[in-house]
Design an enzyme around this catalytic site. Sequence first.
Site, PDB file in Angstrom:
ATOM      1  N   ASP A  16     -12.963   6.773 -27.454  1.00  0.00           N
ATOM      2  CA  ASP A  16     -12.332   8.084 -27.610  1.00  0.00           C
ATOM      3  C   ASP A  16     -13.388   9.164 -27.827  1.00  0.00           C
ATOM      4  OD1 ASP A  16      -9.787   6.958 -27.336  1.00  0.00           O
ATOM      5  OD2 ASP A  16      -9.704   6.465 -29.469  1.00  0.00           O
ATOM      6  N   LYS A  38     -11.837   0.580 -23.571  1.00  0.00           N
ATOM      7  CA  LYS A  38     -10.690   1.371 -23.118  1.00  0.00           C
ATOM      8  C   LYS A  38     -11.135   2.796 -22.836  1.00  0.00           C
ATOM      9  CE  LYS A  38      -7.367   2.932 -25.936  1.00  0.00           C
ATOM     10  NZ  LYS A  38      -7.135   4.364 -25.595  1.00  0.00           N
ATOM     11  N   ASP A  65      -6.697   3.407 -19.450  1.00  0.00           N
ATOM     12  CA  ASP A  65      -5.478   3.738 -20.203  1.00  0.00           C
ATOM     13  C   ASP A  65      -5.056   5.170 -19.911  1.00  0.00           C
ATOM     14  OD1 ASP A  65      -3.444   3.771 -22.126  1.00  0.00           O
ATOM     15  OD2 ASP A  65      -4.830   4.338 -23.734  1.00  0.00           O
ATOM     16  N   LEU A  66      -4.443   5.360 -18.735  1.00  0.00           N
ATOM     17  CA  LEU A  66      -4.021   6.697 -18.331  1.00  0.00           C
ATOM     18  C   LEU A  66      -2.506   6.857 -18.315  1.00  0.00           C
ATOM     19  CD1 LEU A  66      -6.645   7.414 -15.517  1.00  0.00           C
ATOM     20  CD2 LEU A  66      -6.742   7.974 -17.956  1.00  0.00           C
ATOM     21  N   LYS A  67      -1.779   5.793 -18.571  1.00  0.00           N
ATOM     22  CA  LYS A  67      -0.320   5.830 -18.775  1.00  0.00           C
ATOM     23  C   LYS A  67       0.400   6.633 -17.691  1.00  0.00           C
ATOM     24  CE  LYS A  67      -0.794   5.603 -23.853  1.00  0.00           C
ATOM     25  NZ  LYS A  67      -2.265   5.783 -23.962  1.00  0.00           N
ATOM     26  N   HIS A  69       2.930   8.189 -15.327  1.00  0.00           N
ATOM     27  CA  HIS A  69       4.380   8.371 -15.462  1.00  0.00           C
ATOM     28  C   HIS A  69       4.769   9.548 -14.576  1.00  0.00           C
ATOM     29  CE1 HIS A  69       8.050   8.936 -18.397  1.00  0.00           C
ATOM     30  NE2 HIS A  69       8.404   8.662 -17.160  1.00  0.00           N
ATOM     31  N   ASP A  70       5.283   9.219 -13.393  1.00  0.00           N
ATOM     32  CA  ASP A  70       5.611  10.257 -12.417  1.00  0.00           C
ATOM     33  C   ASP A  70       6.581   9.653 -11.414  1.00  0.00           C
ATOM     34  OD1 ASP A  70       5.410  12.598 -10.711  1.00  0.00           O
ATOM     35  OD2 ASP A  70       3.444  12.969 -11.613  1.00  0.00           O
ATOM     36  N   ASN A  73       6.104   7.354  -5.789  1.00  0.00           N
ATOM     37  CA  ASN A  73       5.040   7.486  -4.802  1.00  0.00           C
ATOM     38  C   ASN A  73       3.744   7.995  -5.436  1.00  0.00           C
ATOM     39  OD1 ASN A  73       4.227   7.433  -1.908  1.00  0.00           O
ATOM     40  ND2 ASN A  73       3.928   9.628  -2.255  1.00  0.00           N
ATOM     41  N   THR A  74       3.873   8.938  -6.347  1.00  0.00           N
ATOM     42  CA  THR A  74       2.692   9.478  -7.019  1.00  0.00           C
ATOM     43  C   THR A  74       2.034   8.425  -7.896  1.00  0.00           C
ATOM     44  OG1 THR A  74       3.609  11.712  -7.000  1.00  0.00           O
ATOM     45  CG2 THR A  74       1.878  11.268  -8.606  1.00  0.00           C
ATOM     46  N   THR A 129       2.926   3.787 -30.204  1.00  0.00           N
ATOM     47  CA  THR A 129       2.850   3.346 -31.598  1.00  0.00           C
ATOM     48  C   THR A 129       2.824   4.514 -32.580  1.00  0.00           C
ATOM     49  OG1 THR A 129       0.442   3.135 -31.364  1.00  0.00           O
ATOM     50  CG2 THR A 129       1.766   1.137 -31.108  1.00  0.00           C
ATOM     51  N   ARG A 190      -5.805  -2.189 -37.258  1.00  0.00           N
ATOM     52  CA  ARG A 190      -6.699  -1.758 -38.324  1.00  0.00           C
ATOM     53  C   ARG A 190      -7.260  -2.974 -39.038  1.00  0.00           C
ATOM     54  NH1 ARG A 190      -6.077   1.968 -35.591  1.00  0.00           N
ATOM     55  NH2 ARG A 190      -5.237   4.014 -36.074  1.00  0.00           N
ATOM     56  N   GLN A 205      -0.929   6.675 -36.167  1.00  0.00           N
ATOM     57  CA  GLN A 205      -0.145   5.521 -35.762  1.00  0.00           C
ATOM     58  C   GLN A 205       0.945   5.252 -36.792  1.00  0.00           C
ATOM     59  OE1 GLN A 205      -0.775   4.230 -32.901  1.00  0.00           O
ATOM     60  NE2 GLN A 205      -2.947   4.268 -32.459  1.00  0.00           N
ATOM     61  N   GLY A 225      -9.982   1.457 -32.273  1.00  0.00           N
ATOM     62  CA  GLY A 225     -10.740   2.673 -31.998  1.00  0.00           C
ATOM     63  C   GLY A 225     -11.517   3.144 -33.192  1.00  0.00           C
ATOM     64  N   ARG A 226     -10.905   4.055 -33.948  1.00  0.00           N
ATOM     65  CA  ARG A 226     -11.606   4.716 -35.042  1.00  0.00           C
ATOM     66  C   ARG A 226     -12.221   3.791 -36.094  1.00  0.00           C
ATOM     67  NH1 ARG A 226      -6.941   9.243 -34.823  1.00  0.00           N
ATOM     68  NH2 ARG A 226      -5.944   7.413 -33.914  1.00  0.00           N
TER      69      ARG A 226
END
Length: 249
Positions: A16, A38, A65-67, A69-70, A73-74, A129, A190, A205, A225-226
Site C-alpha cells: 500500500d 498485493k 487487487d483491482l476489484k 466491477h462493471d 464486457n468491460t 471487510t 492482524r 477493518q 498490510g500495515r
Amino acid sequence: MPFDAHPRSSLIVALDFDSLSSAMKFAKQVADVVGLFKIGSQLFTSAGPAAVKEIAALGPGIFLDLKFHDIPNTVAGAVLSAAAMNGVQLVNVHALGGSTMLKAAVQAISAGVPLGMDRPRLLAVTILTSMDQKAMRETGIGGTPQASVLKLAKLAKSSGVDGVVASVQEAKAIRKACGREFLIVTPGVRPKENGKPAAGNRDDQSRTATPTDAIRAGADYIVVGRPILAAPDPRAAAQSIVEEIAATK
C-alpha cells in the site's frame, strides 16, 4: 497454486504505497520471506503495469487487487489484460457484479494465457471487510455480512470462479459449502501480541482475525498490510507471521 508447499506461500503482503520507488524499496526487504505481493488501486493508479513488472521480478507472485466491477464486457477486457501480465497469479472482481459478469471474467482469465501455461486464478470479492451490517443496510444489502458473503461465494463458485476474498468469520461456512479446492483469501489479518489480537490495530477493518484464526478457519492465503509495513523491522514481522502459519498448519 502451491499454497501448501511452504508456509510463506500463504502470506500475501499488501504493498500500500503511492509510488513504485517506495514499494520497491520495501518489497526488497521481505521478498524472500513472503509468498505474494498485493498490488492494489493506490499503487496501480500511481505506477500502472510497471508496478507489476518490477515487483514480480523480485520473485514472489502478484495478487492484482483491482476489484473489477462493471458491465460484463468491460470486466472481461480488464481481466484479459490483467491475466496477460507476467507474474500475476491472482486477479479479483466483485461478486456483486452478478453471474453474467462473473462468467465473462471466467472466460477472460484463460483467454489471454498461451496454451499450456498456467493461468492466474480468479477471485470474487464478497463483502468488504470494512463493512458491518449497518454499512450494508446503507447500501441496500439486507441480512448479515455472514449470510451475504456465503450467498455471494456460492454464486461465484457456480459461475466458475476459483475462489473468494472473505473474512475469517465466513471462511468455515464457505469451505463447507464450496469445497476444499475453492480458494479463500482472507484480508484484515492482524498478528498476535502475547497470544491475543493486537489491541487497537484494526484500522478501518470491521472483521479482523489473527493468522492462526484465518488458517484454522480454512483460509488458503492471508493478506497482511500495515502490521508489516509499519513494523520497526518489516522482515522480522513477516517472518514471525510465517512461523505462526507454520505452527498452525
